[in-house]
Motif scaffolding. Structure first.
Motif, PDB file in Angstrom:
ATOM      1  N   ALA A 234      41.325  45.849  43.091  1.00 48.31           N
ATOM      2  CA  ALA A 234      40.157  46.620  42.659  1.00 48.31           C
ATOM      3  C   ALA A 234      39.635  46.102  41.318  1.00 48.31           C
ATOM      4  O   ALA A 234      38.421  45.979  41.117  1.00 48.31           O
ATOM      5  N   ASP A 235      40.555  45.793  40.400  1.00 47.98           N
ATOM      6  CA  ASP A 235      40.152  45.259  39.101  1.00 47.98           C
ATOM      7  C   ASP A 235      39.504  43.884  39.257  1.00 47.98           C
ATOM      8  O   ASP A 235      38.526  43.573  38.567  1.00 47.98           O
ATOM      9  N   THR A 236      40.050  43.087  40.145  1.00 44.53           N
ATOM     10  CA  THR A 236      39.493  41.754  40.390  1.00 44.53           C
ATOM     11  C   THR A 236      38.077  41.852  40.921  1.00 44.53           C
ATOM     12  O   THR A 236      37.165  41.142  40.458  1.00 44.53           O
ATOM     13  N   TYR A 239      35.635  42.943  38.114  1.00 49.43           N
ATOM     14  CA  TYR A 239      35.374  41.889  37.131  1.00 49.43           C
ATOM     15  C   TYR A 239      34.463  40.809  37.717  1.00 49.43           C
ATOM     16  O   TYR A 239      33.552  40.322  37.038  1.00 49.43           O
ATOM     17  N   LEU A 240      34.690  40.441  38.968  1.00 51.55           N
ATOM     18  CA  LEU A 240      33.829  39.428  39.589  1.00 51.55           C
ATOM     19  C   LEU A 240      32.390  39.912  39.687  1.00 51.55           C
ATOM     20  O   LEU A 240      31.447  39.162  39.428  1.00 51.55           O
ATOM     21  N   ALA A 241      32.214  41.178  40.054  1.00 41.49           N
ATOM     22  CA  ALA A 241      30.860  41.737  40.149  1.00 41.49           C
ATOM     23  C   ALA A 241      30.173  41.732  38.783  1.00 41.49           C
ATOM     24  O   ALA A 241      28.986  41.407  38.664  1.00 41.49           O
ATOM     25  N   GLN A 242      30.918  42.086  37.743  1.00 41.09           N
ATOM     26  CA  GLN A 242      30.350  42.118  36.402  1.00 41.09           C
ATOM     27  C   GLN A 242      29.966  40.730  35.900  1.00 41.09           C
ATOM     28  O   GLN A 242      29.074  40.601  35.060  1.00 41.09           O
ATOM     29  N   ASN A 243      30.637  39.706  36.411  1.00 40.93           N
ATOM     30  CA  ASN A 243      30.392  38.340  35.953  1.00 40.93           C
ATOM     31  C   ASN A 243      29.574  37.520  36.947  1.00 40.93           C
ATOM     32  O   ASN A 243      29.514  36.291  36.832  1.00 40.93           O
ATOM     33  N   LEU A 257      30.646  40.293  50.354  1.00 45.90           N
ATOM     34  CA  LEU A 257      31.139  38.939  50.084  1.00 45.90           C
ATOM     35  C   LEU A 257      32.296  38.970  49.088  1.00 45.90           C
ATOM     36  O   LEU A 257      33.317  38.308  49.289  1.00 45.90           O
ATOM     37  N   LEU A 258      32.135  39.735  48.021  1.00 45.22           N
ATOM     38  CA  LEU A 258      33.196  39.806  47.022  1.00 45.22           C
ATOM     39  C   LEU A 258      34.423  40.535  47.573  1.00 45.22           C
ATOM     40  O   LEU A 258      35.564  40.154  47.272  1.00 45.22           O
ATOM     41  N   SER A 259      34.223  41.565  48.367  1.00 42.96           N
ATOM     42  CA  SER A 259      35.352  42.278  48.971  1.00 42.96           C
ATOM     43  C   SER A 259      36.163  41.351  49.867  1.00 42.96           C
ATOM     44  O   SER A 259      37.401  41.341  49.831  1.00 42.96           O
ATOM     45  N   GLN A 260      35.462  40.557  50.671  1.00 45.73           N
ATOM     46  CA  GLN A 260      36.136  39.599  51.543  1.00 45.73           C
ATOM     47  C   GLN A 260      36.872  38.547  50.726  1.00 45.73           C
ATOM     48  O   GLN A 260      38.001  38.157  51.052  1.00 45.73           O
ATOM     49  N   LEU A 261      36.232  38.074  49.661  1.00 41.72           N
ATOM     50  CA  LEU A 261      36.860  37.068  48.804  1.00 41.72           C
ATOM     51  C   LEU A 261      38.158  37.600  48.210  1.00 41.72           C
ATOM     52  O   LEU A 261      39.204  36.932  48.261  1.00 41.72           O
ATOM     53  N   VAL A 262      38.110  38.789  47.648  1.00 34.76           N
ATOM     54  CA  VAL A 262      39.286  39.360  47.001  1.00 34.76           C
ATOM     55  C   VAL A 262      40.380  39.662  48.019  1.00 34.76           C
ATOM     56  O   VAL A 262      41.574  39.447  47.760  1.00 34.76           O
ATOM     57  N   ASN A 264      41.055  38.119  50.751  1.00 33.61           N
ATOM     58  CA  ASN A 264      41.639  36.906  51.329  1.00 33.61           C
ATOM     59  C   ASN A 264      42.245  35.957  50.304  1.00 33.61           C
ATOM     60  O   ASN A 264      42.612  34.826  50.644  1.00 33.61           O
ATOM     61  N   THR A 265      42.361  36.395  49.047  1.00 37.14           N
ATOM     62  CA  THR A 265      42.931  35.540  48.010  1.00 37.14           C
ATOM     63  C   THR A 265      43.999  36.309  47.235  1.00 37.14           C
ATOM     64  O   THR A 265      44.101  37.532  47.309  1.00 37.14           O
ATOM     65  N   GLU A 266      44.794  35.548  46.484  1.00 37.84           N
ATOM     66  CA  GLU A 266      45.743  36.129  45.544  1.00 37.84           C
ATOM     67  C   GLU A 266      45.115  36.101  44.155  1.00 37.84           C
ATOM     68  O   GLU A 266      44.471  35.114  43.782  1.00 37.84           O
ATOM     69  N   SER A 267      45.326  37.185  43.377  1.00 38.04           N
ATOM     70  CA  SER A 267      44.711  37.291  42.056  1.00 38.04           C
ATOM     71  C   SER A 267      45.788  37.417  40.983  1.00 38.04           C
ATOM     72  O   SER A 267      46.741  38.190  41.139  1.00 38.04           O
ATOM     73  N   PHE A 268      45.604  36.649  39.891  1.00 39.30           N
ATOM     74  CA  PHE A 268      46.577  36.643  38.803  1.00 39.30           C
ATOM     75  C   PHE A 268      45.882  36.677  37.446  1.00 39.30           C
ATOM     76  O   PHE A 268      44.746  36.216  37.308  1.00 39.30           O
ATOM     77  N   ARG A 269      46.605  37.185  36.451  1.00 35.18           N
ATOM     78  CA  ARG A 269      46.231  37.019  35.051  1.00 35.18           C
ATOM     79  C   ARG A 269      47.258  36.100  34.412  1.00 35.18           C
ATOM     80  O   ARG A 269      48.471  36.305  34.577  1.00 35.18           O
ATOM     81  N   LEU A 270      46.779  35.109  33.688  1.00 32.41           N
ATOM     82  CA  LEU A 270      47.647  34.118  33.053  1.00 32.41           C
ATOM     83  C   LEU A 270      47.480  34.202  31.541  1.00 32.41           C
ATOM     84  O   LEU A 270      46.366  34.058  31.022  1.00 32.41           O
ATOM     85  N   GLU A 271      48.586  34.453  30.834  1.00 31.99           N
ATOM     86  CA  GLU A 271      48.591  34.451  29.378  1.00 31.99           C
ATOM     87  C   GLU A 271      49.559  33.363  28.918  1.00 31.99           C
ATOM     88  O   GLU A 271      50.672  33.264  29.432  1.00 31.99           O
TER      89      GLU A 271
END
Length: 287
Positions: A234-236, A239-243, A257-262, A264-271
């Motif tokens: 949901a956060d991903t 953020y994609l919609a906002q950007n 389109l964004l729902s399908q993208l999210v 079907n993919t894995e989402s990560f935050r990298l620090e």
């Protein structure tokens, strides 16, 4: 003296009119001959017509970047290249509507694409350049273009923009790599450009399947040298919609389109604050 030339940076083509005696030769260090051509075709319908000429006498920011009647920015002679690259980004983000566009870097390896949305200062372009130099195919440093017909990612291969400390980081990690058009004192500080790899140019028309979404964040004072976290879907999506540059134009189709993208993919935050450890971890997780 006015000169005309054309840029065939698929999927968009651009005709440029300029009275700069150096613009074409400067760009030829960043774009190959099959993309940057000295003789525009009168029969071709270009997506954008760029007028990049002197408008006023004097030495202060005499060059004006325009398309049609719309003015983008003025530039000093020594800042022609950064303003040109920013101007092309403006043309695509403001006026193209055939792709859902997100501000993000995109790379591909072994048929799978990595999307990296991130705000300025996050290290996105640095990481994009490092991965490209390690064998990933560059689709874009700035623009994730989603094809609504199939959900695939459309390349828009252009030079990688490096800013300030990232220029030295790239040269430290990849000794001997050539960085072009280092320009100080721009509104973004010192800017330089990295030419895309031959692989990236050779496949500039080949779409890629999205596999991962990564939100990188370089943090010099991070407690751990590198940390990777799973992002909630949901956060991903938010953020994609906002950007996205044109999410509102696509309306319900954009949400789908964004729902399908999210989905079907894995989402990560990298620090991270250790670039070498970060690259090793990414290669383990993504490859």
């Amino acid at each position: 003296m006015l000169s005309l030339f054309a840029l065939y940076a698929s999927p968009f083509t651009v005709q440029i009119a300029t009275d700069s005696p150096t613009l074409f030769s400067d760009l030829s260090r960043l774009y190959p001959e099959q993309v940057l051509r000295p003789d525009p075709s009168p029969a071709h319908i270009y997506d954008f017509h760029i007028d990049y000429k002197r408008r006023f006498s004097g030495k202060s920011r005499p060059y004006h970047f325009r398309t049609g009647t719309e003015h983008f920015r003025m530039a000093d002679a020594h800042q022609l290249i950064p303003t040109f690259e920013w101007g092309l980004n403006w043309c695509v983000s403001a006026y193209q509507q055939q792709y859902l566009a997100i501000h993000a870097a995109v790379l591909e390896k072994d048929g799978n694409a990595l999307i990296m949305p991130a705000p300025p200062g996050s290290g996105k372009s640095t990481l994009c350049a490092l991965l490209m130099l390690r064998g990933w195919r560059l689709l874009s440093d700035e623009m994730c273009l989603i094809d609504p017909a199939n959900g695939q990612l459309q390349p828009y291969v252009r030079p990688v923009s490096l800013k300030n400390a990232s220029i030295d980081v790239i040269q430290q990690h990849q000794p001997g790599v050539e960085v072009f058009h280092r320009t100080p004192d721009t509104e973004k500080g010192t800017v330089a450009y990295l030419r895309p790899t031959d692989l990236s140019w050779q496949q500039l028309n080949t779409q890629a399947k999205p596999a991962w979404i990564l939100f990188p964040a370089y943090q010099a004072d991070a407690a751990e040298p590198v940390a990777l976290f799973t992002m909630p879907k949901a956060d991903t999506l938010l953020y994609l919609a906002q950007n996205s540059f044109n999410y509102a134009v696509f309306a319900a189709e954009g949400f789908n389109l964004l729902s399908q993208l999210v989905e079907n993919t894995e989402s990560f935050r990298l620090e991270y604050n250790d670039t070498r450890q970060m690259l090793e971890l990414l290669e383990q997780v993504l490859c």
